[in-house]
Motif scaffolding. Structure first.
Motif, short mmCIF file in Angstrom:
data_model
loop_
_atom_site.label_atom_id
_atom_site.label_comp_id
_atom_site.label_asym_id
_atom_site.label_seq_id
_atom_site.Cartn_x
_atom_site.Cartn_y
_atom_site.Cartn_z
N VAL A 6 0.85 -1.18 0.00
CA VAL A 6 0.00 0.00 0.00
C VAL A 6 0.89 1.24 0.00
CG1 VAL A 6 -1.72 1.30 1.31
CG2 VAL A 6 -1.85 -1.19 1.22
N LYS A 7 0.59 2.18 -0.88
CA LYS A 7 1.34 3.43 -0.96
C LYS A 7 0.43 4.59 -0.61
CE LYS A 7 4.85 1.17 -2.57
NZ LYS A 7 5.96 0.86 -1.73
N PHE A 31 6.58 7.64 -5.01
CA PHE A 31 5.89 7.83 -6.27
C PHE A 31 5.10 9.14 -6.26
CE2 PHE A 31 6.19 3.30 -5.44
CZ PHE A 31 6.75 2.83 -6.62
N SER A 32 4.78 9.61 -7.46
CA SER A 32 3.86 10.75 -7.61
C SER A 32 2.71 10.29 -8.50
CB SER A 32 4.57 11.95 -8.22
OG SER A 32 5.00 11.66 -9.54
N LEU A 33 1.58 10.94 -8.34
CA LEU A 33 0.37 10.54 -9.05
C LEU A 33 -0.26 11.79 -9.66
CD1 LEU A 33 -2.32 8.22 -7.61
CD2 LEU A 33 -2.99 10.48 -8.38
N GLN A 34 -0.72 11.67 -10.90
CA GLN A 34 -1.39 12.77 -11.55
C GLN A 34 -2.71 12.27 -12.14
OE1 GLN A 34 0.26 14.53 -15.18
NE2 GLN A 34 -0.12 16.54 -14.27
N ASP A 59 7.75 7.14 -10.72
CA ASP A 59 8.62 6.92 -9.57
C ASP A 59 9.38 8.21 -9.25
OD1 ASP A 59 10.80 7.13 -11.33
OD2 ASP A 59 11.29 4.99 -11.24
N ARG A 60 10.22 8.16 -8.22
CA ARG A 60 10.93 9.36 -7.77
C ARG A 60 11.90 9.92 -8.81
NH1 ARG A 60 13.11 6.96 -2.70
NH2 ARG A 60 13.09 4.86 -3.46
N LEU A 64 7.88 6.53 -15.83
CA LEU A 64 6.50 6.08 -15.86
C LEU A 64 6.37 4.70 -15.23
CD1 LEU A 64 3.63 6.75 -16.86
CD2 LEU A 64 4.23 5.55 -18.97
N VAL A 65 5.46 4.57 -14.27
CA VAL A 65 5.18 3.30 -13.60
C VAL A 65 3.84 2.76 -14.09
CG1 VAL A 65 4.70 2.21 -11.37
CG2 VAL A 65 6.52 3.91 -11.56
N LEU A 66 2.86 3.65 -14.23
CA LEU A 66 1.52 3.23 -14.65
C LEU A 66 0.85 4.36 -15.41
CD1 LEU A 66 -1.00 1.06 -13.46
CD2 LEU A 66 -1.74 3.38 -12.98
N LEU A 67 0.17 3.98 -16.48
CA LEU A 67 -0.66 4.92 -17.24
C LEU A 67 -1.98 4.22 -17.46
CD1 LEU A 67 -1.10 7.52 -18.85
CD2 LEU A 67 -0.12 6.34 -20.82
N GLY A 68 -3.05 4.78 -16.93
CA GLY A 68 -4.36 4.14 -17.04
C GLY A 68 -5.43 5.12 -17.46
N MET A 69 -6.38 4.63 -18.23
CA MET A 69 -7.53 5.42 -18.64
C MET A 69 -8.75 4.80 -17.98
SD MET A 69 -6.14 7.61 -20.69
CE MET A 69 -7.36 8.28 -21.77
#
Length: 90
Positions: A6-7, A31-34, A59-60, A64-69
């Motif tokens: 869990v993050k 991580f960062s999330l947008q 990641d820091r 790119l770690v994840l790209l989702g629509m």
């Protein structure tokens, strides 16, 4: 969860508010999330609580770690009733 762990993320209060109380960018230790939505998309008009969006996690090192629509749903959440005979609720 990322890699089974869990993050946590904290809202970047300098970022755009895309819905009351919901920011476009979030920061975490690793991580960062947008969260982005297209305000010109016809699906976004008339329903401010449900709209198509893109989720990006990096990641820091800005890789790119994840790209989702998908579809973001904001607003009051519906309570899930407890299962009879169980002391667990959601």
């Amino acid at each position: 969860m990322i890699d089974g762990n869990v993050k946590s993320f904290a809202a970047d209060h300098g970022s755009v508010e895309i819905y009351p109380g919901v920011r476009q960018e979030f920061d975490g230790k690793e991580f960062s999330l947008q969260l982005q939505h297209d305000v010109d998309d016809a699906d976004n008009r008339g329903n401010a609580q449900r709209w198509p969006a893109k989720l990006t996690i990096k990641d820091r090192h800005e890789r790119l770690v994840l790209l989702g629509m998908g579809v973001v749903t904001c607003g009051p959440q519906v309570a899930v009733p407890a299962v009879p005979g169980s002391n667990r609720t959601r």
